[in-house]
Design a protein around this motif. Structure first.
Motif, short mmCIF file in Angstrom:
data_model
loop_
_atom_site.label_atom_id
_atom_site.label_comp_id
_atom_site.label_asym_id
_atom_site.label_seq_id
_atom_site.Cartn_x
_atom_site.Cartn_y
_atom_site.Cartn_z
N PRO A 1 0.83 -1.20 0.00
CA PRO A 1 0.00 0.00 0.00
C PRO A 1 0.87 1.25 0.00
O PRO A 1 2.03 1.20 0.38
N PRO A 2 0.31 2.41 -0.38
CA PRO A 2 1.10 3.63 -0.39
C PRO A 2 1.48 4.03 1.03
O PRO A 2 0.81 3.66 1.99
N PRO A 3 2.57 4.79 1.19
CA PRO A 3 3.00 5.20 2.53
C PRO A 3 2.04 6.22 3.11
O PRO A 3 1.30 6.89 2.37
N PRO A 4 2.02 6.38 4.45
CA PRO A 4 1.15 7.38 5.06
C PRO A 4 1.57 8.77 4.62
O PRO A 4 2.73 8.98 4.22
N PRO A 5 0.65 9.76 4.68
CA PRO A 5 1.00 11.12 4.30
C PRO A 5 2.00 11.70 5.27
O PRO A 5 2.12 11.23 6.40
N PRO A 6 2.75 12.73 4.87
CA PRO A 6 3.71 13.35 5.78
C PRO A 6 3.00 13.97 6.97
O PRO A 6 1.87 14.45 6.85
N PRO A 7 3.64 13.96 8.16
CA PRO A 7 2.99 14.50 9.35
C PRO A 7 2.89 16.02 9.30
O PRO A 7 3.68 16.67 8.62
N PRO A 8 1.92 16.60 10.00
CA PRO A 8 1.85 18.04 10.11
C PRO A 8 3.01 18.55 10.93
O PRO A 8 3.73 17.76 11.57
N THR A 255 -2.20 -12.83 9.31
CA THR A 255 -3.03 -13.03 8.12
C THR A 255 -4.35 -12.27 8.24
O THR A 255 -4.78 -11.56 7.33
N GLU A 256 -5.00 -12.42 9.40
CA GLU A 256 -6.29 -11.77 9.60
C GLU A 256 -6.15 -10.25 9.71
O GLU A 256 -6.93 -9.50 9.11
N MET A 257 -5.17 -9.78 10.49
CA MET A 257 -5.02 -8.35 10.69
C MET A 257 -4.55 -7.66 9.42
O MET A 257 -5.00 -6.55 9.09
N ARG A 258 -3.65 -8.30 8.69
CA ARG A 258 -3.17 -7.71 7.44
C ARG A 258 -4.34 -7.50 6.48
O ARG A 258 -4.48 -6.44 5.86
N SER A 259 -5.19 -8.51 6.36
CA SER A 259 -6.33 -8.41 5.46
C SER A 259 -7.27 -7.28 5.88
O SER A 259 -7.73 -6.48 5.06
N PHE A 260 -7.53 -7.21 7.19
CA PHE A 260 -8.42 -6.16 7.70
C PHE A 260 -7.83 -4.77 7.45
O PHE A 260 -8.53 -3.86 6.99
N LEU A 261 -6.56 -4.59 7.75
CA LEU A 261 -5.94 -3.27 7.61
C LEU A 261 -5.87 -2.83 6.16
O LEU A 261 -6.10 -1.66 5.84
N LEU A 262 -5.56 -3.75 5.26
CA LEU A 262 -5.50 -3.39 3.85
C LEU A 262 -6.88 -3.01 3.31
O LEU A 262 -7.00 -2.11 2.47
N ARG A 263 -7.92 -3.69 3.80
CA ARG A 263 -9.28 -3.35 3.36
C ARG A 263 -9.70 -1.98 3.84
O ARG A 263 -10.51 -1.31 3.19
N GLN A 265 -7.60 0.67 4.66
CA GLN A 265 -6.70 1.78 4.40
C GLN A 265 -7.31 2.75 3.39
O GLN A 265 -7.89 2.34 2.40
N LYS A 266 -7.18 4.05 3.66
CA LYS A 266 -7.71 5.06 2.74
C LYS A 266 -6.79 5.19 1.53
O LYS A 266 -5.63 4.74 1.54
N SER A 267 -7.31 5.80 0.49
CA SER A 267 -6.57 5.90 -0.77
C SER A 267 -5.27 6.68 -0.63
O SER A 267 -4.32 6.46 -1.39
N ASP A 268 -5.20 7.61 0.34
CA ASP A 268 -3.97 8.38 0.52
C ASP A 268 -3.02 7.73 1.53
O ASP A 268 -2.01 8.30 1.90
N GLY A 269 -3.35 6.50 1.99
CA GLY A 269 -2.45 5.75 2.87
C GLY A 269 -2.83 5.77 4.33
O GLY A 269 -2.21 5.07 5.12
N ARG A 270 -3.82 6.56 4.71
CA ARG A 270 -4.17 6.70 6.13
C ARG A 270 -5.03 5.53 6.62
O ARG A 270 -5.66 4.84 5.85
N TRP A 271 -5.04 5.39 7.95
CA TRP A 271 -6.08 4.64 8.63
C TRP A 271 -6.74 5.63 9.58
O TRP A 271 -6.06 6.40 10.27
N VAL A 272 -8.05 5.62 9.64
CA VAL A 272 -8.77 6.61 10.42
C VAL A 272 -9.53 5.94 11.54
O VAL A 272 -10.25 4.96 11.33
N THR A 282 -3.09 6.22 14.40
CA THR A 282 -3.68 5.04 13.77
C THR A 282 -2.87 4.58 12.58
O THR A 282 -2.74 3.39 12.33
N SER A 283 -2.28 5.50 11.83
CA SER A 283 -1.44 5.10 10.70
C SER A 283 -0.25 4.29 11.18
O SER A 283 0.11 3.27 10.61
N ASP A 284 0.39 4.75 12.25
CA ASP A 284 1.57 4.05 12.73
C ASP A 284 1.22 2.75 13.43
O ASP A 284 1.95 1.77 13.31
N ALA A 285 0.11 2.72 14.15
CA ALA A 285 -0.31 1.47 14.78
C ALA A 285 -0.67 0.46 13.71
O ALA A 285 -0.32 -0.72 13.80
N ALA A 286 -1.37 0.89 12.67
CA ALA A 286 -1.69 -0.01 11.58
C ALA A 286 -0.44 -0.45 10.85
O ALA A 286 -0.27 -1.62 10.49
#
Length: 300
Positions: A1-8, A255-263, A265-272, A282-286
């Motif tokens: 997946p794409p990397p998370p966006p740069p931090p503020p 296996t289970e967590m990877r599948s859940f997290l990939l499903r 993940q937002k298009s710009d790389g975030r998890w919300v 959440t991005s770093d925990a994911a």
């Protein structure tokens, strides 16, 4: 997946600590690599947040002891990559940070949200962050009394309940809130015992048994096992715990967590996180859930 966006430009110390430790970026990431500018900014910001007592905190609003523990952990991880003159500066911050932790310990062996701890309070989620910071400081040669870590380990072990889960606090003043147990707290407790050097114990086995039962109950839906609002907190520590355990337990969790997290993940790389919206955390925990290999190579 794409990397998370740069931090503020400004973010909490807890997020700084997790971001530097993220295994997908390498456990021995050098400050001279492609993230050098960002890491130096993080370092300057964390050092600048230290007050006269050694507490690493946002000024407005003031961070809690969670942030202090993660910030101190960050400093221990970057320390070995610094030039000698910067090491001397950071060493002073680490030493004062340890002193601050020392002063905040309750008589039961734990810590609470406020470092001065005038109420002699304690709770498990803060204690967990503090123990990991102390162990990391001890590992790179800073003086941390063994009694301090041992008292914290005892606190975590005493927090275990009859079903193998770990509760929020041992302070009887907290009443029902203190006796609350969750998958996330249990995963964090197991991970912290590992971080403190405990790899085989009755408490670990019982903690893992509880986590396994919760996952078996909702097979294929790990988010349902972490049913409290701190999902990514639980995912972060469970990924660490299962990686340390290895074998089938780690393979199934991954296996289970990877599948859940990939499903999710937002298009710009975030998890919300819908409850807290803490995108960096959440991005770093994911990200740790996806790339938890502490040997420095990305699994995914």
């Amino acid at each position: 997946p794409p990397p998370p966006p740069p931090p503020p430009p400004f973010f909490f110390q807890a997020e700084d600590g997790i971001r530097y430790r993220s295994p997908s970026r390498g456990s021995e990431m050098c400050i001279r690599d492609s993230f050098a500018v960002e890491i130096r900014k993080c370092l300057d910001y964390v050092i600048g947040s230290a007050d006269r007592d050694g507490f690493l905190s946002e000024k407005k609003p003031e961070s809690k002891m969670h942030g202090h523990g993660m910030a101190l952990l960050f400093l221990t991880q970057v320390f070995g990559d610094l030039p000698a003159d910067r090491q001397r500066e950071v060493a002073g911050v680490i030493q004062r940070g340890i002193k601050c932790i020392r002063r905040g310990k309750s008589w039961r062996g734990g810590w609470t949200y406020h470092w001065d701890n005038k109420e002699n309070d304690d709770e498990a989620s803060v204690t967990i962050g503090v123990v990991q910071a102390l162990r990391a400081a001890d590992n790179i040669g800073f003086r941390v009394e063994s009694s301090l870590i041992e008292a914290a380990i005892k606190y975590v072990k005493k927090s275990q309940t009859s079903d193998g889960s770990f509760q929020y606090s041992l302070n009887p003043v907290r009443g029902g809130q203190g006796s609350q147990t969750t998958f996330a707290l249990t995963a964090a407790a197991v991970s912290t015992l590992n971080a403190a050097g405990v790899y085989e114990s009755v408490e670990l086995r019982r903690g893992f048994d509880f986590m396994e039962k919760e996952l078996a109950r909702v097979r294929g839906k790990p988010k349902s096992a972490i049913q409290d609002p701190f999902f990514y907190y639980g995912a972060l520590y469970a990924s660490q715990a299962y990686f340390q355990r290895g074998g089938r337990a780690w393979s199934e969790w991954y296996t289970e967590m990877r599948s859940f997290l990939l499903r999710n993940q937002k298009s710009d790389g975030r998890w919300v996180d819908q409850a807290y919206g803490c995108l960096l955390y959440t991005s770093d925990a994911a990200d740790e859930g996806l790339g938890v290999d502490l040997g420095g190579r990305r699994i995914i």
